[in-house]
Scaffold this motif. Structure first.
Motif, PDB file in Angstrom:
ATOM      1  N   ASP A  88      35.250  39.269  38.175  1.00 58.88           N
ATOM      2  CA  ASP A  88      34.840  38.061  38.900  1.00 58.88           C
ATOM      3  C   ASP A  88      34.070  37.107  37.992  1.00 58.88           C
ATOM      4  O   ASP A  88      34.283  35.896  38.015  1.00 58.88           O
ATOM      5  N   VAL A  89      33.163  37.653  37.159  1.00 59.11           N
ATOM      6  CA  VAL A  89      32.407  36.819  36.223  1.00 59.11           C
ATOM      7  C   VAL A  89      33.337  36.183  35.197  1.00 59.11           C
ATOM      8  O   VAL A  89      33.203  35.001  34.855  1.00 59.11           O
ATOM      9  N   ILE A  90      34.303  36.973  34.692  1.00 56.95           N
ATOM     10  CA  ILE A  90      35.243  36.454  33.698  1.00 56.95           C
ATOM     11  C   ILE A  90      36.157  35.404  34.318  1.00 56.95           C
ATOM     12  O   ILE A  90      36.600  34.465  33.656  1.00 56.95           O
ATOM     13  N   GLY A  91      36.422  35.564  35.626  1.00 58.06           N
ATOM     14  CA  GLY A  91      37.291  34.620  36.320  1.00 58.06           C
ATOM     15  C   GLY A  91      38.756  34.988  36.263  1.00 58.06           C
ATOM     16  O   GLY A  91      39.630  34.121  36.136  1.00 58.06           O
ATOM     17  N   ILE A  92      39.045  36.294  36.367  1.00 51.50           N
ATOM     18  CA  ILE A  92      40.428  36.756  36.314  1.00 51.50           C
ATOM     19  C   ILE A  92      40.750  37.550  37.573  1.00 51.50           C
ATOM     20  O   ILE A  92      39.863  38.130  38.201  1.00 51.50           O
ATOM     21  N   PRO A  93      42.022  37.596  37.966  1.00 52.95           N
ATOM     22  CA  PRO A  93      42.405  38.437  39.103  1.00 52.95           C
ATOM     23  C   PRO A  93      42.121  39.900  38.799  1.00 52.95           C
ATOM     24  O   PRO A  93      42.095  40.309  37.630  1.00 52.95           O
ATOM     25  N   PHE A  94      41.928  40.687  39.858  1.00 56.08           N
ATOM     26  CA  PHE A  94      41.561  42.085  39.664  1.00 56.08           C
ATOM     27  C   PHE A  94      42.225  42.956  40.724  1.00 56.08           C
ATOM     28  O   PHE A  94      42.278  42.594  41.908  1.00 56.08           O
ATOM     29  N   TYR A  95      42.730  44.105  40.273  1.00 58.19           N
ATOM     30  CA  TYR A  95      43.385  45.055  41.173  1.00 58.19           C
ATOM     31  C   TYR A  95      42.950  46.472  40.819  1.00 58.19           C
ATOM     32  O   TYR A  95      42.503  46.743  39.706  1.00 58.19           O
ATOM     33  N   VAL A  96      43.127  47.368  41.774  1.00 57.10           N
ATOM     34  CA  VAL A  96      42.934  48.797  41.542  1.00 57.10           C
ATOM     35  C   VAL A  96      44.282  49.470  41.703  1.00 57.10           C
ATOM     36  O   VAL A  96      44.955  49.297  42.731  1.00 57.10           O
ATOM     37  N   TRP A  97      44.702  50.219  40.696  1.00 56.52           N
ATOM     38  CA  TRP A  97      45.971  50.931  40.735  1.00 56.52           C
ATOM     39  C   TRP A  97      45.713  52.425  40.847  1.00 56.52           C
ATOM     40  O   TRP A  97      44.906  52.996  40.105  1.00 56.52           O
ATOM     41  N   ASP A  98      46.415  53.068  41.764  1.00 55.74           N
ATOM     42  CA  ASP A  98      46.251  54.497  42.000  1.00 55.74           C
ATOM     43  C   ASP A  98      47.193  55.279  41.084  1.00 55.74           C
ATOM     44  O   ASP A  98      48.400  55.299  41.289  1.00 55.74           O
TER      45      ASP A  98
END
Length: 395
Positions: A88-98
């Motif tokens: 969020d600070v960097i300003g990029i999308p983020f996901y969690v992969w199982d």
């Protein structure tokens, strides 16, 4: 051979963000974010370089609450949240992969099976090979990404022939090229290690994280094995393999103690032997051999650990395989020293001879060959020749 830092102008090629591309070309990059400071800064550097970066945290446990809390591991709920905040600070999308099932099969189950067979595995190498640069990279490429970015301390160099080379990090204390020695040319062609592009110490990386406003700047490093919650490897194995009582013997075969599972020991181990009979000379004894078939652990003096040669199987090359016999240096553990060797590859088996005897070499460990700072490749140790015995040790 020196371990000096890779730097621009040091090699015939250049250190770059990605192989065979102009340094400023915009690439689609998947940044693996563990929740620690290194991967956060790596993702930030990739984004700052102008690449289209997406962050992803790998969920490697079906029940992350059962893994470590705080900062000791890399598979916790807290780590996932820290990675999300950094993205969020960097300003990029983020996901969690199982990837929990794949991690269990390829890393955890392999770890248990290797110890049960009397070998000493390195789960970090297996994770890099099977998870971060196999399962993750394959999925990234299928989704249209050009590269996977991680926070490893290593450098990628484009040589004069246009081929990628893996080199040691600029910070010798944090160098992680050993655990990356399993990467092949295809995987290197899509690997990005921003922390290796310019030499920097861990303190400098933390200072950079603070300047970037990343809350993980002072988060302690993870250590030990991430999937062993309390750091008790012997207890972890005992829960999965059960108690298997057997003798501890000296080199003559005399029983000097007992154990509850030969799988709980590793060659070179000194602590935790609980021997009932002291050595005649009063000196410490070390684990010399482990026989899972006989369920026997053999102990003896330190000098009996000296190894003059080894053979290794399942080689993986970061480029051209050894043309030999030829002189290299070898590293035998993650933070071990370089030792001069002569190595030769024949029929898929790597033969390594040491210029001087070395101690504590165990079947199952990885031997990684270097040509200066360049990683040649790695293989899994199968057998060792001892300086003080004619018998070849094998798991």
């Amino acid at each position: 051979m020196p371990r000096g830092p890779p730097a621009r102008g040091r090699y015939p090629g250049r250190v770059s963000d990605f192989p065979n591309e102009p340094p400023r070309q915009r690439l689609r990059v998947l940044a693996a974010m563990s929740g620690g400071v290194d991967s956060a800064v790596a993702a930030a550097r990739a984004a700052e370089a102008g690449h289209d970066v997406t962050g992803v945290h790998l969920a490697l446990s079906a029940n992350p609450q059962s893994f470590r809390t705080g900062a000791r591991g890399c598979c916790t709920v807290e780590d996932s949240r820290d990675a999300a905040r950094a993205a969020d600070v960097i300003g990029i999308p983020f996901y969690v992969w199982d990837l929990a099932e794949r991690f269990r099969e390829d890393v955890v189950d392999d770890f248990v099976a290797e110890y049960a067979a009397g070998r000493t595995p390195n789960p970090c190498l297996r994770c890099n090979e099977k998870i971060k640069f196999a399962a993750l990279l394959d999925k990234a490429l299928a989704l249209g990404f050009d590269a996977v970015c991680t926070g490893h301390y290593a450098a990628v160099v484009t040589g004069p022939d246009g081929r990628r080379e893996l080199h040691r990090s600029g910070d010798a204390a944090k160098d992680q090229s050993y655990v990356l020695g399993v990467l092949d040319e295809r995987q290197l062609a899509h690997a990005m290690f921003p922390l290796g592009d310019t030499p920097a110490t861990k303190d400098e990386i933390r200072a950079e994280a603070e300047r970037r406003g990343l809350a993980v700047a002072r988060k302690p490093d993870s250590h030990d094995i991430c999937f062993i919650a309390d750091g008790d490897t012997q207890g972890f194995l005992a829960k999965r393999l059960g108690a298997q009582e057997g003798p501890i013997v000296d080199e003559s075969g005399a029983v000097v103690g007992t154990h509850t599972g030969a799988y709980g020991f590793t060659v070179g181990q000194r602590k935790g032997l609980r021997l009932g009979v002291p050595a005649a000379d009063g000196k410490p004894r070390y684990v010399l051999d482990i026989s899972p078939v006989r369920n026997t652990v053999t102990v003896g003096p330190a000098e009996a650990l000296e190894v003059t040669a080894l053979t290794a199987i399942r080689p993986r090359w970061c480029g051209t395989p050894p043309q030999g016999p030829a002189a290299y240096t070898a590293q035998l553990r993650a933070h071990g020293e370089d030792v001069p060797v002569t190595a030769e590859l024949a029929d898929g088996t790597l033969s390594v001879e040491f210029a001087e005897p070395v101690r504590g070499v165990a079947p199952g460990q990885a031997v990684v060959l270097y040509d200066g700072t360049r990683v040649v490749g790695s293989a899994t140790i199968a057998t060792t020749d001892r300086a003080t015995a004619s018998v070849r040790r094998t798991a």
